[in-house]
Write an enzyme that holds these catalytic residues in place. Structure first.
Site, PDB file in Angstrom:
ATOM      1  N   GLN A 161     -10.166  -4.065  -3.154  1.00 61.23           N
ATOM      2  CA  GLN A 161     -11.342  -3.510  -2.681  1.00 61.23           C
ATOM      3  C   GLN A 161     -12.573  -3.808  -3.591  1.00 61.23           C
ATOM      4  O   GLN A 161     -13.627  -4.383  -3.435  1.00 61.23           O
ATOM      5  CB  GLN A 161     -11.158  -2.073  -2.030  1.00 61.23           C
ATOM      6  N   ARG A 171     -13.700  -8.515   2.037  1.00 63.20           N
ATOM      7  CA  ARG A 171     -12.534  -8.199   1.685  1.00 63.20           C
ATOM      8  C   ARG A 171     -11.565  -9.689   2.158  1.00 63.20           C
ATOM      9  O   ARG A 171     -10.556  -9.929   1.221  1.00 63.20           O
ATOM     10  CB  ARG A 171     -11.738  -7.244   2.422  1.00 63.20           C
ATOM     11  N   ASP A 176     -17.066   7.374  -1.441  1.00 59.85           N
ATOM     12  CA  ASP A 176     -15.793   7.318  -0.672  1.00 59.85           C
ATOM     13  C   ASP A 176     -15.687   8.534  -0.066  1.00 59.85           C
ATOM     14  O   ASP A 176     -16.364   9.751  -0.420  1.00 59.85           O
ATOM     15  CB  ASP A 176     -14.756   6.804  -1.725  1.00 59.85           C
ATOM     16  N   ARG A 235       0.883  -1.265   0.038  1.00 55.39           N
ATOM     17  CA  ARG A 235      -0.016  -0.037  -0.044  1.00 55.39           C
ATOM     18  C   ARG A 235       0.823   1.177  -0.063  1.00 55.39           C
ATOM     19  O   ARG A 235       1.765   1.489   0.986  1.00 55.39           O
ATOM     20  CB  ARG A 235      -1.028   0.095   1.256  1.00 55.39           C
ATOM     21  N   HIS A 290      -7.432   0.636  -6.305  1.00 50.57           N
ATOM     22  CA  HIS A 290      -7.611  -0.183  -5.134  1.00 50.57           C
ATOM     23  C   HIS A 290      -8.385  -1.642  -5.544  1.00 50.57           C
ATOM     24  O   HIS A 290      -9.372  -1.707  -5.293  1.00 50.57           O
ATOM     25  CB  HIS A 290      -8.429   0.650  -4.073  1.00 50.57           C
ATOM     26  N   CYS A 344     -16.450   1.863   0.549  1.00 50.18           N
ATOM     27  CA  CYS A 344     -15.276   0.951   0.820  1.00 50.18           C
ATOM     28  C   CYS A 344     -14.878   1.130   2.550  1.00 50.18           C
ATOM     29  O   CYS A 344     -14.006  -0.116   2.937  1.00 50.18           O
ATOM     30  CB  CYS A 344     -14.072   1.249  -0.021  1.00 50.18           C
TER      31      CYS A 344
HETATM   32  N1  NVA Z   1      -9.793   6.921  -1.197  1.00 47.20           N
HETATM   33  C1  NVA Z   1      -9.384   6.365   0.120  1.00 47.20           C
HETATM   34  C2  NVA Z   1      -9.726   4.752   0.235  1.00 47.20           C
HETATM   35  C3  NVA Z   1      -9.456   4.274   1.458  1.00 47.20           C
HETATM   36  C4  NVA Z   1      -9.711   2.791   1.538  1.00 47.20           C
HETATM   37  C5  NVA Z   1      -8.185   6.654   0.339  1.00 47.20           C
HETATM   38  O1  NVA Z   1      -7.192   6.524  -0.642  1.00 47.20           O
HETATM   39  O2  NVA Z   1      -7.836   7.042   1.297  1.00 47.20           O
HETATM   40  N1   CP Z   2     -11.287  -0.232   2.543  1.00 49.88           N
HETATM   41  C1   CP Z   2     -10.034  -0.142   2.978  1.00 49.88           C
HETATM   42  O1   CP Z   2      -9.026  -0.420   2.215  1.00 49.88           O
HETATM   43  O2   CP Z   2      -9.693   0.211   4.275  1.00 49.88           O
HETATM   44  P1   CP Z   2      -8.510   0.216   5.108  1.00 49.88           P
HETATM   45  O3   CP Z   2      -8.032   1.610   4.618  1.00 49.88           O
HETATM   46  O4   CP Z   2      -8.881   0.256   6.576  1.00 49.88           O
HETATM   47  O5   CP Z   2      -7.473  -0.874   4.726  1.00 49.88           O
END
Ligand code: NVA
Ligand code: CP
Length: 304
Positions: free
Chosen positions: A133, A290, A222, A103, A130, A262
């Site tokens: 997800q 997930r 989101d 990540r 992502h 998500c």
């Molecule tokens: N768009 C959000 C998704 C988190 C799972 C982010 O990147 O923070």
């Molecule tokens: N939806 C998602 O990826 O959650 P986290 O940021 O908690 O991993």
């Protein structure tokens, strides 16, 4: 079969179908209390350059349930944070572990890691995509509505990583996708262009959330400010005012439409508390899935 999972578009239709089908089988096995440990002796390195609850816990628990082990690597405790090159990290980790989940910020980091690693690399979120997800999201839609093809998915809010991966996922699944985004916050031009070339009118970007929501089978949203955009919070609150899943938007959708997010959610911003807690919301089943979908991905990618 694919070596890595970096985004959804490069997945073959067969791999896409297999992941969703296998996730269903693995979910059923777990509900029956059946042990299934094909990854005994295997290790997954998990590099997190951003925070996570769901992704970290579901990958770590998933590896454990499959008989393997997961290592949490944060930049501050490894040489990654001190600037060791991605290509060196990739080659070193390839000699110790059997897969890498990462990540991070730029999609290019994940791509370079995958290019230099001899083991599978899984994108656990970048600024652009992502995929894990969205595979879990589509699994959830199929589980709840019995199909994907021909359904209308409506995404309301920021044209961010979720929007990009949902576009790719919807196209792959034969769904229609309409996104309501404020001006200047549209999805990635490359992702959108490729999707429109492949799917034509099935992919649309509009401004008005209510207009977008008409006839929706699935409503998705989101956060207004993603990880790494904390400084833009105030500016984004202004730009996204009105880009919310609320009772009026839900009313415009089909009766029984699914409400998805998500997570993590900011109630009162992109979604109201009422809708998130309401009977159309499937957000916690989505979060659970997930785990099942990632187990299918791990089982498929890691050699055993
Ligand atoms: N768009 C959000 C998704 C988190 C799972 C982010 O990147 O923070
Ligand atoms: N939806 C998602 O990826 O959650 P986290 O940021 O908690 O991993």
């Amino acid at each position: 079969m694919m070596k890595d999972l970096l985004s959804i578009a490069p997945l073959s239709g067969e791999d896409f179908d297999n992941i969703l089908a296998r996730a269903g089988e693995l979910k059923a096995k777990q509900k029956r209390g059946e042990r299934h440990t094909p990854l005994a002796g295997k290790t997954l390195a998990m590099i997190f350059e951003k925070s996570s609850t769901r992704t970290r816990v579901s990958f770590e628990v998933g590896m454990f349930q499959l008989g393997g082990h997961a290592l949490f690597l944060s930049p501050s405790d490894t040489q990654i944070g001190r600037g060791e090159e991605i290509r060196d990290t990739a080659r070193v980790l390839s000699r110790y572990v059997d897969g890498i989940m990462v990540r991070t910020f730029a999609q290019e980091i994940v791509e370079e890691l995958a290019k230099c690693a001899s083991i599978p690399v899984i994108n656990g979120l970048t600024d652009r995509h992502h995929p894990c997800q969205v595979l879990a999201d589509l699994f959830t839609v199929r589980e709840k509505l019995g199909k994907l093809k021909g359904l209308k998915l409506v995404y309301i809010g920021d044209g961010n990583n979720m929007a990009n991966s949902l576009i790719e996922g919807a196209v792959k699944a034969g769904m229609g996708i309409t996104l309501a985004c404020p001006e200047g916050y549209e999805p990635d031009g490359g992702v959108l262009g490729a999707a429109k070339r492949e799917a034509g009118d099935r992919v649309q970007v509009v401004r008005d959330p209510i207009e977008a929501a008409k006839g929706a089978d699935v409503l998705y949203t989101d956060v207004w400010a993603s990880m790494g955009q904390e400084k833009e919070k105030a500016e984004r609150e202004k730009a996204f005012a009105g880009y919310q899943i609320n009772a009026a938007v839900l009313k415009a959708a089909k009766p029984g439409a699914l409400v998805m997010h998500c997570l993590p959610a900011h109630r009162g911003e992109e979604i109201t508390d009422e809708v998130m807690e309401g009977e159309n919301s499937v957000v916690f089943d989505e979060a659970e899935n997930r785990l099942h979908v990632q187990k299918a991905i791990l089982e498929m990618l890691i050699k055993h």
